[in-house]
Design a protein around this motif. Sequence first.
Motif, short mmCIF file in Angstrom:
data_model
loop_
_atom_site.label_atom_id
_atom_site.label_comp_id
_atom_site.label_asym_id
_atom_site.label_seq_id
_atom_site.Cartn_x
_atom_site.Cartn_y
_atom_site.Cartn_z
N TYR A 176 -9.15 -6.53 -0.52
CA TYR A 176 -8.53 -5.23 -0.28
C TYR A 176 -8.25 -4.44 -1.56
N ALA A 189 -7.50 -0.47 -1.43
CA ALA A 189 -6.10 -0.04 -1.53
C ALA A 189 -5.93 0.95 -2.68
N PHE A 229 -2.47 -6.88 -4.17
CA PHE A 229 -3.51 -6.90 -3.13
C PHE A 229 -4.52 -8.01 -3.40
N LEU A 253 0.84 -1.20 0.00
CA LEU A 253 0.00 0.00 0.00
C LEU A 253 0.88 1.25 0.00
#
Length: 432
Positions: A349, A353, A345, A227
């Motif tokens: 997510y 993200a 990811f 991230l």
Amino acid sequence: MTPNARETTAKNPWWTATIAGMASYLDAAAIVSTGMGMVLFEKEFDLGPAALGQLSALLTVMIAIGALVGGRLGDKYGRRKVFSTTMGIFAAGALALVFATAPWMLFLGIILLGFAAGADLPVSMAMIAETAPPGKKGKMITFSHILWMVGVLAVQLIGIIVGEMGTTGGRILFGHLLVMSLIVLVLRAGLPESPEWATSRTRAENSDTIAMSSLKTLFHSSYVVPLIATGLFYAIANVAANTNGQFSTYLYVNVAGASVTTASTIGLIAFGCSFLGLLATMKFADTRWRMPVFIAATAVSTIAFLVPAIMGTTTPTLAIMAVLYSLGGAVAGEPMYKVWSQELFPTIYRSTAQGITIGFTRVVAAAIALFTPAIINGGVQVLFIFLVTTTLASCLIGVLWLAKLSKAEPSTSDHEQESTPATDARESMTMA
């Protein structure tokens, strides 16, 4: 929609990529239309420099907020629900701008337009990645950036026709956004939900680990590393792209002494070069040649900014810069961010993200744009050296950091059995 129709749609990933990827088209079209449209509205609505600046900044901020909200909702409630809703909001914003009779309607339209465009982006990219055939995820994600460029081109062509029509021209520009968003809204009604997201959600429900996809867990898991990495890469790489997009005409006219027509002509040539760069990205993104091509593209981008930095800011040096950066930036910039964001990811997510990193990048771009005119006036060579620095910095992040991170899901098949939320939770607690 009948089951057979849905099955046909699901088996045509390029159709899904096009309809979902229209988020990129409308994002670009909204940005360029706002820049042109507000100038055309300027006289009728008595918009001074302050109001024009506020509307432009408001669009950027709302795109950032929209990306944060839409990305989160896309992971929580599904891709299809969110990007159908966002298209409705986008159409409402465009409608307000088409029929605006007072300045407050302009602000309302920009708020809705920016929020919807931002909210749609991370969800649509996740949808494209999750329906892409094995080995074609990078290619199909890059295709969304081609749609982004088509959005810019479409508005520029419309602008040539309506540029002298004043307020009527502005309404036509936003009318184009209204019509396209309604068409996309109707076509998206025929898309099934992302099977990858649906499977991930079902596993989470069956294992009672819905909370696993919460923001708190994201920031306390191993995925916080990619991230940060993707956020920094995108924000830093985007500095050059945003500066080139917003201030290239200013440099041609106010520093090099060229005309707007000359700047537009060179820009059109550079635009074509960007398509060549994107085709290269599509060809190599899913192969072992990805990083060598990425490094070569960074070198081309670096040379692009060194030319005016060393040889001076003239029309020829700016033209060389435009062509070289259009080629290099189309490989080593936002398209590569999109590819990495899908790979690093897991499904639960992915959209969240991307929403966070897109929002962060837009805020950084807006902040740097505030100081760019002062930097140019204080010494334009400083600007080009700054762009060389950011280009090299983003390359280092890509080569030394992002390229070394493990993919979140197997690359052999985007629809194979992936790690369950429960497994991810155990890994997250281990890494925390």
